[in-house]
Write an enzyme that holds these catalytic residues in place. Sequence first.
Site, PDB file in Angstrom:
ATOM      1  N   HIS A 275      38.291  46.462  35.544  1.00 28.22           N
ATOM      2  CA  HIS A 275      37.043  46.803  34.858  1.00 28.22           C
ATOM      3  C   HIS A 275      35.914  45.884  35.310  1.00 28.22           C
ATOM      4  O   HIS A 275      34.780  46.346  35.530  1.00 28.22           O
ATOM      5  CB  HIS A 275      37.228  46.725  33.346  1.00 28.22           C
ATOM      6  CG  HIS A 275      36.099  47.353  32.592  1.00 28.22           C
ATOM      7  ND1 HIS A 275      36.068  48.690  32.281  1.00 28.22           N
ATOM      8  CD2 HIS A 275      34.932  46.834  32.110  1.00 28.22           C
ATOM      9  CE1 HIS A 275      34.956  48.979  31.638  1.00 28.22           C
ATOM     10  NE2 HIS A 275      34.243  47.866  31.527  1.00 28.22           N
ATOM     11  N   TYR A 276      36.208  44.601  35.452  1.00 27.36           N
ATOM     12  CA  TYR A 276      35.225  43.642  35.958  1.00 27.36           C
ATOM     13  C   TYR A 276      34.761  44.024  37.362  1.00 27.36           C
ATOM     14  O   TYR A 276      33.554  44.040  37.654  1.00 27.36           O
ATOM     15  CB  TYR A 276      35.843  42.249  35.961  1.00 27.36           C
ATOM     16  CG  TYR A 276      35.056  41.191  36.677  1.00 27.36           C
ATOM     17  CD1 TYR A 276      33.900  40.656  36.133  1.00 27.36           C
ATOM     18  CD2 TYR A 276      35.496  40.702  37.912  1.00 27.36           C
ATOM     19  CE1 TYR A 276      33.183  39.670  36.800  1.00 27.36           C
ATOM     20  CE2 TYR A 276      34.797  39.715  38.570  1.00 27.36           C
ATOM     21  CZ  TYR A 276      33.635  39.200  38.010  1.00 27.36           C
ATOM     22  OH  TYR A 276      32.933  38.233  38.672  1.00 27.36           O
ATOM     23  N   LEU A 277      35.693  44.359  38.225  1.00 31.19           N
ATOM     24  CA  LEU A 277      35.338  44.741  39.586  1.00 31.19           C
ATOM     25  C   LEU A 277      34.544  46.043  39.614  1.00 31.19           C
ATOM     26  O   LEU A 277      33.647  46.220  40.445  1.00 31.19           O
ATOM     27  CB  LEU A 277      36.603  44.879  40.439  1.00 31.19           C
ATOM     28  CG  LEU A 277      37.355  43.584  40.725  1.00 31.19           C
ATOM     29  CD1 LEU A 277      38.659  43.875  41.464  1.00 31.19           C
ATOM     30  CD2 LEU A 277      36.498  42.621  41.538  1.00 31.19           C
TER      31      LEU A 277
ATOM     32  N   ALA B 204      32.457  47.005  37.262  1.00 28.74           N
ATOM     33  CA  ALA B 204      31.104  46.635  36.850  1.00 28.74           C
ATOM     34  C   ALA B 204      30.342  46.008  38.020  1.00 28.74           C
ATOM     35  O   ALA B 204      29.157  46.316  38.248  1.00 28.74           O
ATOM     36  CB  ALA B 204      31.159  45.667  35.672  1.00 28.74           C
ATOM     37  N   LYS B 205      31.010  45.138  38.778  1.00 24.93           N
ATOM     38  CA  LYS B 205      30.388  44.541  39.960  1.00 24.93           C
ATOM     39  C   LYS B 205      30.068  45.609  40.999  1.00 24.93           C
ATOM     40  O   LYS B 205      29.003  45.590  41.629  1.00 24.93           O
ATOM     41  CB  LYS B 205      31.314  43.480  40.560  1.00 24.93           C
ATOM     42  CG  LYS B 205      31.402  42.183  39.766  1.00 24.93           C
ATOM     43  CD  LYS B 205      30.079  41.449  39.767  1.00 24.93           C
ATOM     44  CE  LYS B 205      30.183  40.065  39.162  1.00 24.93           C
ATOM     45  NZ  LYS B 205      28.847  39.413  39.046  1.00 24.93           N
TER      46      LYS B 205
END
Length: 214
Positions: free
Chosen positions: A123-125, A127-128
Site C-alpha cells: 500500500h505504501y509503494l 501511494a508512492k
Amino acid sequence: MRILIAGATGLTGRTLTRKIQQSGRTPVALVRDSSDLSVLPDGVETRTADLTALPDDVAEGMDAVIFAAGSGGDTPESLTDAIDRDGAISLIEKAKKAGVQRFVMLSSVGADTPEKGLEGLRHYLKAKHDADAHLKTAGIDFTIVRPVSLTDEDGTGRIEVSSDHVSGDTISREDVAEVLERCVSVPEASGAVFELCKGDESISDAMGHINRAA
C-alpha cells in the site's frame, strides 16, 4: 536558492536540511505545530503547515521543493494515502502554482511495481507510485529518487544509480540526503527517475550521467 523541505524533521530530512544549509543555500523546513524543531540545525527557517491540509501559498518564494516525507509501511493505510499520495500531490500542485523551478521526490525502490512488493509495503509503494505518476505529468521540472533500504551508517560518498535496477540493497541516509541536495540544481537530474544504492562511484561522477526518464 530557497528550498522547501517536506519531512525536514525526519531522519533523512534533518540530514538533508543540514547539507543544504552547509552548501550556502537556504533550507526552509516544512513543519507541523507538533514537530520537534530541536533536531533541525540552528537558524533554519521554518514554515508551519500540515501535509494533509496545505495552504495554497505554502511554496511561495521557493526556488525548489524536496519531498522527503514518508509515513512508512507501519502506519494505517488512510494516513499513508493522506501523506505519501495526497499530501505529495497537493504539494506538487502548489509548487507548480508558485513557479517553483524543480520538485525533487524521495520515492522508493519498488514504486514502479507496488504489487510485487512485500505484503506489508504494497500500500505504501502504491501511494508512492501514484505520487510519482502525478509528478511526471504535472508540468513542473522534476527528479524522482528511488533508494533501496536506508541505513543510519555514515555516508561513504560513493553510490550506484540506474534508471533500471541497481545491484545493491542498502544505502546510508546521509548519502541519500547528499543526492537529494544535488538534485535541485544538477542539469542531468532534470526529468530523471533513478534507483539508488551504495556503490563504487563518487556522487559527483554518478550525478553527471543520470539517465533521463523515458
